[in-house]
Each structure stands twice: as C-alpha cells, then as structure tokens.
Design an enzyme around this catalytic site. Sequence first.
Site, PDB file in Angstrom:
ATOM      1  N   HIS A 246       0.820  -1.206   0.000  1.00 10.81           N
ATOM      2  CA  HIS A 246       0.000   0.000   0.000  1.00 10.81           C
ATOM      3  C   HIS A 246       0.858   1.261   0.000  1.00 10.81           C
ATOM      4  O   HIS A 246       0.542   2.233  -0.675  1.00 10.81           O
ATOM      5  CB  HIS A 246      -0.915  -0.019   1.227  1.00 10.81           C
ATOM      6  CG  HIS A 246      -1.996   0.993   1.194  1.00 10.81           C
ATOM      7  ND1 HIS A 246      -3.203   0.774   0.565  1.00 10.81           N
ATOM      8  CD2 HIS A 246      -2.051   2.250   1.683  1.00 10.81           C
ATOM      9  CE1 HIS A 246      -3.959   1.836   0.687  1.00 10.81           C
ATOM     10  NE2 HIS A 246      -3.295   2.752   1.356  1.00 10.81           N
TER      11      HIS A 246
ATOM     12  N   HIS B  84     -10.458   1.772  -1.353  1.00 16.47           N
ATOM     13  CA  HIS B  84     -10.646   1.452   0.062  1.00 16.47           C
ATOM     14  C   HIS B  84     -11.386   0.127   0.143  1.00 16.47           C
ATOM     15  O   HIS B  84     -12.415   0.003   0.799  1.00 16.47           O
ATOM     16  CB  HIS B  84     -11.382   2.570   0.799  1.00 16.47           C
ATOM     17  CG  HIS B  84     -10.601   3.081   1.969  1.00 16.47           C
ATOM     18  ND1 HIS B  84     -11.160   3.507   3.134  1.00 16.47           N
ATOM     19  CD2 HIS B  84      -9.263   3.207   2.148  1.00 16.47           C
ATOM     20  CE1 HIS B  84     -10.214   3.888   3.977  1.00 16.47           C
ATOM     21  NE2 HIS B  84      -9.060   3.728   3.401  1.00 16.47           N
TER      22      HIS B  84
END
Lengths: 225, 736
Positions: B45, B92
Amino acid sequence: MKFGVITFPGSNCDQDLLYCIRENLGMEAVSLWHKDTDLQGCDFIFLPGGFSYGDYLRSGAIARFSPIMNEVVRHAERGGYVMGICNGFQILTEAGLLPGALIRNVSTRFMCTNVHIIPQTQSTRLTANLESRAYKVPIAHAEGNFYCAQDDLKALNDNEQIIFRYCDENGNITPESNPNGSLENIAGVTNKNKNVFGMMPHPERAADNLLGNLDGKFILENLLA
Amino acid sequence: MITVTAETAKQLGLSESEFSKICEILGRVPNFTELSIYSVMWSEHCSYKNSILQLKTLPKTGSRVLKGAGEENAGLMDIGDGLAVAFKIESHNHPSAIEPYQGAATGVGGIHRDIFSMGARPVAALNSLRFGNPDLPKTRHLLKGIVKGIGDYGNAFGVPTVGGEVYFDDCYNTNPLVNAMSVGIVPVGKTVSAIAAGVGNPVFIMGSATGTDGIHGATFASEDISEASEDKLPSVQVGDPFTEKILLEATLEAIETGVVVGLQDMGAAGITCSTSETAAKAELGMDVWLDKVPVRQKNMEDWQILLSESQERMLFILEKGKEEAVTKIWDKWEIPYAEIGVVTDSQMLRYYMDDKLVAEVPAESLVLGGGAPVYVREQKEPAYFEKIRKFQSKSISVPAKQQPVIEFLLQVPAIASKKWIYQQYDSMVGTDNNTTNAQSDAGVVRIKGTKKGLVVTTDCNSRYVYSNPETGCALAVAEAARNIVCAGGVPIGVTNCLNFGNPHNPEVYYQFAGAIRGMKLACEMFDTPVTGGNVSLYNQSEDGPVFPTPTIGMVGLIEDITTDRFTMALQQAGDFIYLIGKNVEDFGSSEYLYSYCKVKHSPAPYLNLTEEKALQECILGMRGTKLVKSVHDVSDGGLIISLLESAFAGNVGFDLHTSPDMRVDMALYGEGGGRAIVSVDASLNSEFQLYMQTCKMPFTPIGRVNGENVIVNGELIGTVGYLKSLYDNALANIMS
C-alpha cells in the site's frame, strides 16, 4: 436590499448562496460568521444548507445556539427578513422562528434529485409574484420530512403560512410527488408575520442559465421586488 | 518490551529477507516500534514494491503536466486561465469489505485530503464500485453500507458526486471494490508541496486527536481477505466529515498566509508515513515528540501513536517564527493542533516519547525510490485462457425475438439505472454540475469565472480485462476518453486505481502486467499521461481473485461550455439516427453473452486504437456546429442499450434497423469499441453526411427518432415509458 449569508461550521451551501445573490441576482451580499454579533446592516439574512456541526445530534440543534442566532432572532422580531434553506430551515425550526420540525425522510435515505413545488399563497414577499405552476427545484436532504401538531397545521393553513407544496410536473399535489413524507406535501413555510421563510428545496441551485434551470431564480427574484 | 525476531517480522507481514535488510540498514536488530514502522512503510500500500517496475512503464509526461506521478499527493495539470486541476483515485476495498459504512466513508475522506493537502479545493467526486451477486443478502448489506458511507461523508463534506460506475459479478462476493476519485482546482503556483524543508522549521499536527483506530491498516490492505479479517475490525478507521470540512477550510485559509512550507495529509500509516515521506523528499531528518500528539485515550504506546490511521489529520511544516499567522486561523476554526517536532539536518527520523528515544531510522530507507524493496514477480498465462480460445460464436443461436433479450438486459443490475444509488449522493452542491439538467456520457463541472468545464469519468469493464488484460485495459482507457469526447471534452490526463488479486499468484501477475501494457498503449494514443493513482493488490478470498480491475479515472477539458458541449438525449421525432465508427461483427465478452447466454469465457470485444482515436477526433470536430443533436457512445449492453439510454433521457422512441448482413445479436448487443450513436436534424442530414465523408469516418444510418414506441427491425419492443420503468426500477426492486 443588502443580503447576509451566515456560515456555521459545517455549512456547505454558503458560497453557493453568495454566488447566486451576487452573480445571478446581481445584488450585494456579505458573508456573516456564526460567532459574529453584528449583522452588518443586512436587510435580509440567509441561513444556508449544509451540515452545521455535522448534524450529529439533530439537524440544526446545535447551530441555533451560535452567538449570531441571538441577533437573527432580534432581527426577525423587529420584522426583518430571514430565510433558511435546507439545513437553514432546520435551524430556524430548532430556534423557534418557524413552526414544525424536519424529521427523517420516510425512505430513511438521503435523496438528491430535481422535484417540483407549487406556490400556495401570494400573501408573502417570497411568493407574491409567482405563477400557480410547478417549479422545478432540487432537493438534497435526509431529514426534510415536515411535521407539526394538528393545531399548528390548521393554523398554517388558515393563515396561509404554507408557501410551497411538492407536486408533480403538472402541478398536481399527489402522494407520489412527495419525496420525503412531509405532512400535506409541505415543502416550505413562513411565520405568522410572514417575514421568516424556510424551505427544503434549494432555489439557489436552479438560478443559473448555464445549469439549465432558472425556476429557482424566478422564486428568489421576488425578494428584489 | 517485545523481543524482535524474524518471527515478529512475519507476524507484521514482513518476509525473512525484508527483515534481514532492515537489520542491515540499521546495523542492528530493530526494536518493535522500528519494526512496525518498516512493516507499514514497506507494505504494498505504501511502497508499491510489487508494482512499481510495471508502473514506471506508463507515460507520465505531457505539456499540461505540472506534477506527475509520484511527485506529490495527487497529479496536477495545467488547464489554462492560470488554473490547474488536481486529481486522484484511490481504493478502500479491504476496509469496506469488513465494515462497509466506515470503510467507504473514510475512503472518500482520504481521497479529498490528498487533493486539498496540495492546496486545491475539491470540486467533484466520483466513485467506481464493484459488488458481488445482488441476490445474496451479504451483497445487499455491503451495497447499502458502502453507498450510505460514501453519501453521508461526501454530502456533509459538501463536494458533489458527479459520476462513477457500479458493476456486479460473483467474483466480488467477498471482496467488493470501492474506488473513490476527487478532482480539485487551484491557481497555478499556489500549490503546496509535501516536503519537510528548512532545518529548524516546526512540525505541527492539525485536526482530530489520534486514537487506536486503523493501526496496521496499510498492512491489512496488503493481504488476502479471509474469515479472520473480521478480527481486524480495529484496522478500519472511523470517519468524521464535519471535521474534514473544517480541516479543508482551515487548511486552505492557512495556505493563503504563505507561511506553510510543507503539508501532507495522514492516511495510511499515519504519522509514520507523513513524517518519513516529507523528510525523505527534503533529504532531511525530523525529530518528533510523540507525547505531544493530542490523543483520544490514555496510555497509548509509542508505536500505536505512530501507526494510528485516525482520520482527518494533517502534518504541517511551518516557517519558523511565523507560526502564529497560521495558528490564529486554526483557533478561529476551533480545530485542535500541536507542535510535535522539528526539521533536522540529520536525515534521520527520531521519535521520542517523554524525552526517551523510541525509534531512530533513516528517512530515505522507508520510502518508495529509497530503501523500500522492489520485486519482479513471476508471470504465467491463466489456465482459463484455454476456455476463451475454445469459444465459437456459432455455438450461440440467434434469438428469434429481441424483446425478451432487451427486457432482460435492461434489468441486469450492471446495466440498469443506478438511480437508487446516485440519488443518495448530493450531486449539485457547489452549483457547478452541468449535467443535472443535460445528461451526457461524462460528468461536466463548470469552472466559475471562466468559460471552461472539467469533464470527468471513471471506467473499467473488468470482464473485458479478464478475457484479455491488454485489450481489456486499453478498452477501459478508450471508453473513458470516448465518454469525455461524447460530452464535448478533450481528454487530458489519467489517474488509475489498479485492483488485482495476490501478486504472488503468477496468473494474477500476468493479468497485472498485461493490463499495464494495454494502459500504456492507449494512454499514448489519447495523449493522456498517467499522473498517479493507487495499487490495490490482494483482492482475493477463498473464492479466488477478483476480475482484474484497472479502474481508469480520466479528466478532460471543455474550453467553452456554452458552445462545445454534447448531450445524450434524443430530441425530436424525425431526427435521423446514425451509428458512427467501424461496425465489426463481434459480441465477445458482452453482457448478452455473459449474462443472457451464460457464456463465461469469450474473447474481449473488438478494439483498434487508431480507429478509436479517429472516431474521437471526428466527434470533437463537430463541437460548435449544429450537425448533431445528441451523442452517446456504444458500450455495456451494445447498440440497443445505448440507444435506449438516449431515448430515456429524451423521453422519445425510435425505429431501428440493423444490417441484414450481420448477425442481429452481434449488431444489437456487441460491445466493440470505437463507436457512437448520434442523432441529426433532418434539415442537416446531407451536411452531416458530407462531414463524415470528409473525416473518412464510417457511418451507418440506423433509423429515426419516432413517437413513443421502440421498434427494432419491425418488432415492437415496447413503449419508451414501459421500458424506462423496467430500467429505472430494477435495482430498487432488488434492494427493497
């Protein structure tokens, strides 16, 4: 006529209203801060839409305690003009300047869409010169379901305090055209003295030729007459 | 004190070799706090370790690019009139899979912060969503929560949602995708950089207090979803849009003072990420006193403060001695803040707790382009490709009647109206949405004070990418560009959100590499550099990986919205309808084949990038003329669905004829690229044809706008009103 638009923490239609008044209506407008205690000589005070203080408690419940609201109440009591749109309407009912309450939409969901409303009286400054036809104006709220006690409802009808009802595109006031479950399709009301107005639809969002709908401008232009 | 070993590292998601590398960098075994720092900063990430080599092949330069990929929190492009557009898309997915409402809400909050931390005011939001089978209660639960999360956050924050897309497929049953995009505007030269410059400058945290929510969220986003994921609830953050709105106003007002040296929002990996990235960028160091950070609860450990992903927080580096100009503004907005550190010339990050040094690491060793690891993964052609090669169109019999097929397709959730969803989003706040009363293929946002409009869209049909990663991803870019062109805009730039499965699976990595190749080719063709985005890997569960989903967020520009816009509604009975662009006999990977014929494996639809580009040039050439009254591209559901969408927008019917030389199901339902439907006023018919001939653009007359009925090759399909009710109500019926 000098307009003032109050910014509460969490207001998000304040800049839209200022733009609308200045650019679409060509009038003077100033920004008022919720902590101000001076209305800067404004004749007409707008409470804009948005989510004042996040509306985490109950829409408008906290904003009514902002310092500027004391001045707004005094202004209204002196006969000065005040208008709340969407969250502004919710604040005015919380502050007791307008009757009724705005509760959760029957669908329980937030809803943003064009709706139609039809003027109900020519006895107020806001509606004096409007035609008896459906005006296309958008709504954007989760708590716009107008409710009040039966006595109050009777008084609202008797005194011509209901300024707009939701209708279909042909002006018929039907259950299907009621987007949120409001009593008697009520979309906007005024106070007894008819100097304080509240409505859930957003006329400032339908006031610019570039956005393809001027029905909101036709409503707000009444204030300039 | 926890004793750190390779086992501890493994528990935090670090491999043995990564652990050795950390020991080597530090010249010693890290303590637990330091190990935690590396574990989040070296997660996919934050570090893009499995994807960066691929991403580097994408085109990233162009005359309009002011800040390119990887330079700042978002891409920045010049749009003339002294203005720039900042835009970015981000996923998300994992938080939304576990806690749909907060997961989606904080996704929206995070992407807007990326935009306004550059000094730009967000003016538009879009979202690209993928859900599983809507007949499953779990899908409906996720859909309701995610949509409400996006709505509640964006509506209160006060930025209109002007576009997006929603797809459904079984492959997303466990792992939905939530991709949020924000677009903002800032005067050129008024942006702020995410840099901790100026030795001695004070470092402030501003915004919400820090709690224990979202700890190790970045690591969580970098592993597969499983039953155990539900135990990771504390990895999901909680959003507060009211604070975000105050944060926005207090940030933009602070930037006006000229005292802000550097600024970065806190998203993944919180204080750790923002302090290390800003320091590394300046090639400087930072001393940070964690005990000065405002916290929500007592007795938080140092590593908890460092890793917390509590939302609505910003890191400011201010000019020493002039802090008061900014803190005065924050006082006015009653937003909490604290001075927590200072920029140093050490190139080291030193974190203190009650004057005790708790972690000391070189800033540069943590970040992408610095010490973070980079991997090349193994690739293997997916086994299911064999099934695709075996597909033969003659195995599909042509339906005798089209009405049942059309009614079916109109109600397929992926095609049906998304009104039930988008009406929960405020699409009009800001009074700039130009599409509220004039629908077009992409969202159009006017820019007050100019004649310009931004044109924005997100696109990706992941079924195409599954069938052929390279062609499928190129189709996603082509469709995004086509949508912008069909609204009258010139495409200028791309942000991407790359949602894939586990990169350690060679078949997944094959899909990833193929998609990047397709994106590169298409972005070069349309002259749309990639200015940034986000990679989300590990989108897989026990059911397997999701379809490869490289969502394309594209921004375009209309120079004059009073003259150059196109809209999609059919206008008037008698108008001629044309299909423009090369019409190829093809129905590969169409909704018709996939859902109606239940063929799960077929080739990707037809695409030729040169032909596609020519079509778009041809359409743009009609701006400012009256040659066409409506423009709408052909995509999901094929020609008939596109034409019906135009009919619904204009509330008028049509009489359609397809070529007898082509299979009727390919003509009606094929989803090949490079095509659009236009309607033309009868009086301008010959002028239109002449223009098409000048462009050397294939054009086929396919019918007329006509009355209230929809007629296809002489078969009455139904009235516009009836068909529209099917289309409008399908999703609401599923959801109720």
